[in-house]
Design a protein around this motif. Structure first.
Motif, PDB file in Angstrom:
ATOM      1  N   GLU A 128      43.816  61.223  27.224  1.00 37.57           N
ATOM      2  CA  GLU A 128      43.890  60.608  28.553  1.00 37.57           C
ATOM      3  C   GLU A 128      42.813  59.540  28.734  1.00 37.57           C
ATOM      4  O   GLU A 128      41.651  59.756  28.411  1.00 37.57           O
ATOM      5  N   MET A 129      43.234  58.412  29.247  1.00 33.62           N
ATOM      6  CA  MET A 129      42.311  57.330  29.577  1.00 33.62           C
ATOM      7  C   MET A 129      42.154  57.267  31.096  1.00 33.62           C
ATOM      8  O   MET A 129      43.131  57.441  31.837  1.00 33.62           O
ATOM      9  N   ILE A 130      40.921  57.028  31.536  1.00 28.78           N
ATOM     10  CA  ILE A 130      40.626  56.926  32.960  1.00 28.78           C
ATOM     11  C   ILE A 130      40.093  55.530  33.241  1.00 28.78           C
ATOM     12  O   ILE A 130      39.180  55.052  32.556  1.00 28.78           O
ATOM     13  N   ALA A 131      40.667  54.898  34.255  1.00 23.29           N
ATOM     14  CA  ALA A 131      40.192  53.583  34.701  1.00 23.29           C
ATOM     15  C   ALA A 131      39.344  53.760  35.946  1.00 23.29           C
ATOM     16  O   ALA A 131      39.738  54.474  36.878  1.00 23.29           O
ATOM     17  N   PHE A 132      38.170  53.145  35.962  1.00 22.74           N
ATOM     18  CA  PHE A 132      37.362  53.047  37.182  1.00 22.74           C
ATOM     19  C   PHE A 132      37.799  51.775  37.886  1.00 22.74           C
ATOM     20  O   PHE A 132      37.868  50.703  37.268  1.00 22.74           O
ATOM     21  N   VAL A 133      38.102  51.886  39.174  1.00 22.98           N
ATOM     22  CA  VAL A 133      38.569  50.763  39.980  1.00 22.98           C
ATOM     23  C   VAL A 133      37.726  50.695  41.246  1.00 22.98           C
ATOM     24  O   VAL A 133      37.458  51.718  41.867  1.00 22.98           O
ATOM     25  N   ARG A 134      37.303  49.501  41.602  1.00 22.87           N
ATOM     26  CA  ARG A 134      36.491  49.309  42.815  1.00 22.87           C
ATOM     27  C   ARG A 134      37.402  48.888  43.956  1.00 22.87           C
ATOM     28  O   ARG A 134      38.194  47.950  43.820  1.00 22.87           O
ATOM     29  N   ALA A 135      37.322  49.616  45.081  1.00 22.11           N
ATOM     30  CA  ALA A 135      38.079  49.282  46.289  1.00 22.11           C
ATOM     31  C   ALA A 135      37.194  48.414  47.184  1.00 22.11           C
ATOM     32  O   ALA A 135      36.008  48.686  47.346  1.00 22.11           O
ATOM     33  N   HIS A 136      37.790  47.375  47.765  1.00 19.14           N
ATOM     34  CA  HIS A 136      37.036  46.419  48.588  1.00 19.14           C
ATOM     35  C   HIS A 136      37.585  46.387  50.011  1.00 19.14           C
ATOM     36  O   HIS A 136      38.785  46.552  50.233  1.00 19.14           O
TER      37      HIS A 136
END
Length: 194
Positions: A128-136
Motif C-alpha cells: 500500500e502506498m500513502i499520499a500526503f496531501v495538503r488541504a488549503h
C-alpha cells in the motif's frame, strides 16, 4: 535524473524477490499474498490511501479520533481514507479522495489540495502506498464524524501545541500513528511542496 543501478544493489536483492506471486486469501478490502518466502497484504483498491494535512484558518491542525479494531485501541490520526474505494469512484485521484474524506470526517471543505509526498504505509508488510496531501483554505460546513460506518471525533489542536498534544494522548493510552509526526513536519514545510 536517471537512477544508476549498481551491481552491489542487484546482489543485495533477495533471490526470491521476483518469484511468482501467490494469492493466499482475498477479503473485501485486503488480499494476503506470498512471493517466495515473503508474505504481504495488498489493498483491493488500486489507488492506495491518502492522509490529509489540514490546518484551519485559526491555525489549528485537524486530527480525528476513532477506535481501530486491528490494534484494539482508540487512535489519533490525521483525516485519511482509501482512494477509489467507492463503487462510483474507482478511478478517483488521491487529490479528489482527499477532498471527499476531509469533508466526510471533519466537516471541513477546502478550496484546493496539493500533493506533498507519497510512500509505503508499511513496506515490510504491505504494498500500500500513502499520499500526503495538503488541504488549503478550509471552511467549516458540517460537524463531520465520518460516514454511517464510522464514529469519528474531530480534534482541532493549535499547530504550535500539536506535537505535545499527540505525546500527551499517547500517555493517555491512545495509539498514535508515527506518520502524524511526519505530517506535522510536512505542514511546517508545505510551502516547499505546494
Amino acid at each position: 535524473m536517471a537512477k544508476t543501478i549498481l551491481m552491489n544493489d542487484i546482489q543485495r536483492k533477495p533471490e526470491d524477490a521476483d518469484a511468482p506471486s501467490e494469492m493466499l486469501y482475498q477479503g473485501r478490502w485486503l488480499r494476503l499474498r506470498r512471493r517466495g518466502r515473503w508474505e504481504y497484504a495488498e489493498r483491493n483498491n488500486p489507488g492506495g490511501a491518502v492522509i490529509i494535512l489540514a490546518v484551519t484558518p485559526e491555525d489549528k491542525v485537524l486530527f480525528v479520533e476513532q477506535y481501530r479494531v486491528a490494534v484494539q485501541k482508540f487512535t489519533i490520526e490525521m483525516p485519511a481514507g482509501l482512494v477509489g474505494d467507492l463503487a462510483d469512484q474507482q478511478h478517483e485521484s488521491s487529490l479528489v479522495a482527499a477532498q471527499r474524506e476531509l469533508e466526510e470526517e471533519t466537516g471541513y471543505r477546502c478550496s484546493r489540495v496539493s500533493f506533498v509526498h507519497e510512500g509505503p504505509s508499511s513496506s515490510g508488510m504491505s504494498n500500500e502506498m500513502i499520499a500526503f496531501v495538503r488541504a488549503h483554505d478550509l471552511v467549516k460546513v458540517s460537524d463531520g464524524g465520518g460516514d454511517t460506518t464510522e464514529n469519528i471525533i474531530v480534534h482541532e489542536v493549535p499547530r504550535s501545541e500539536a506535537g505535545a498534544w499527540l505525546l500527551a494522548r499517547a500517555k493517555d493510552g491512545y495509539s498514535i500513528d508515527p506518520k502524524l509526526f511526519a505530517g506535522l513536519w510536512f505542514i511546517e514545510h508545505a510551502e516547499s511542496f505546494s
